[in-house]
Design an enzyme around this catalytic site. Sequence first.
Site, PDB file in Angstrom:
ATOM      1  N   LYS A 122      11.952 -36.305  90.784  1.00  0.00           N
ATOM      2  CA  LYS A 122      11.480 -37.495  89.859  1.00  0.00           C
ATOM      3  C   LYS A 122      10.675 -37.227  88.662  1.00  0.00           C
ATOM      4  CE  LYS A 122       9.518 -41.776  91.163  1.00  0.00           C
ATOM      5  NZ  LYS A 122      10.382 -42.913  90.640  1.00  0.00           N
TER       6      LYS A 122
HETATM    7  N1  PMP Z   1      16.213 -44.336  91.361  1.00  0.00           N
HETATM    8  C1  PMP Z   1      15.315 -44.102  90.568  1.00  0.00           C
HETATM    9  C2  PMP Z   1      15.740 -43.670  89.039  1.00  0.00           C
HETATM   10  C3  PMP Z   1      13.858 -44.561  90.641  1.00  0.00           C
HETATM   11  O1  PMP Z   1      13.104 -44.273  89.607  1.00  0.00           O
HETATM   12  C4  PMP Z   1      13.532 -45.078  91.798  1.00  0.00           C
HETATM   13  C5  PMP Z   1      12.031 -45.123  92.030  1.00  0.00           C
HETATM   14  N2  PMP Z   1      11.196 -44.082  92.555  1.00  0.00           N
HETATM   15  C6  PMP Z   1      14.404 -45.074  92.868  1.00  0.00           C
HETATM   16  C7  PMP Z   1      15.814 -44.834  92.610  1.00  0.00           C
HETATM   17  C8  PMP Z   1      14.072 -45.642  94.172  1.00  0.00           C
HETATM   18  O2  PMP Z   1      13.343 -44.560  94.931  1.00  0.00           O
HETATM   19  P1  PMP Z   1      12.481 -45.124  95.909  1.00  0.00           P
HETATM   20  O3  PMP Z   1      12.947 -46.104  97.005  1.00  0.00           O
HETATM   21  O4  PMP Z   1      12.111 -43.858  96.634  1.00  0.00           O
HETATM   22  O5  PMP Z   1      10.911 -45.790  95.478  1.00  0.00           O
END
Ligand code: PMP
Length: 307
Positions: free
Chosen positions: A159
């Site tokens: 991320k």
């Molecule tokens: N894909 C992307 C590109 C994201 O930014 C997110 C948000 N963090 C997610 C998927 C979903 O991840 P999470 O459920 O851990 O928030």
Amino acid sequence: TRIHAGKIWLNGELVPQEEAKVSVLAHALHYGTSVFEGIRAYATDEGPAIFRLEEHVERLFHSAKILRLEIPYTPEQIASAIVETVRTNGWKSCYIRPLAWFGATSLGVNPLPNNPADVMIATWEWGAYLGEEAVRKGAKLVTSSWRRFPGDVMPGKAKAGGNYVNSALAKMDALAAGADEALLLDKEGYVAEGSGENLFFVKNGVIHAIEHSVNLPGITRDSVIEIAEDLGFTVKEAYRVTREILFTADEVFMTGTAAEVTPVSMIDHRPIGTGSAGEITMQLRKVYLEAVTGQRSEYRKWLTFVK
Ligand code: PMP
């Protein structure tokens, strides 16, 4: 700013938002060399509870490792700092944004002289990410002309700040086209994810969690898979999903910390299923929201209470 973040934790100290300042020469500001998390704390009968704190902190450290960014704290210290920031601000519920970045020691492209990282944790109150209407009626998606980058171009499992140039381009275009969210495909045209959400579809009662090497491993996705299995659904991971599989699915939904569980009612101007929020989707959404707010004893293992 329109974000009211109260006190922000910056390099070990809680300071008022106006005083949480960084250099304009920070490497990350120039080159996108930051890593972050998006976490939510929910109001429960016993005060705010942070959802899957340990997993989010672990992913933050994995993201940092991928970028060779040294976070000068242990995961336990970051987790306690997050709890402390939520507690100090007195929020009943909030969004939590930890961020670690290469600072302002050197502006050469090589980021390593800027180690160890600067770190901050901000919290603020944030409602339905895609709007209340998208939750009730289902969100509209359009396929983006921006493709999700392959893993040998950018590290999609991290991320990382720079990755979100791709997401931001896709999101702006989707909104300009009158949709709520972008559907990103990979270079070959297979479905990847939303600009900030993972994708699922339902066909003949079976729940399919879209899996792709380029996607962020979503913590909401993981939670929803476990909830769906506990409810007795068959859940399969689906690889190499094309758009027409989504067009002809009974239901499609998105998961993410910000988006929670959001139904999708339209993709590229084609109604999905009945063209409204799907039944199984809304059942999963209901149990997810009960889990995050402490109303389900079997999922209290996911909560860190801020007392
Ligand atoms: N894909 C992307 C590109 C994201 O930014 C997110 C948000 N963090 C997610 C998927 C979903 O991840 P999470 O459920 O851990 O928030």
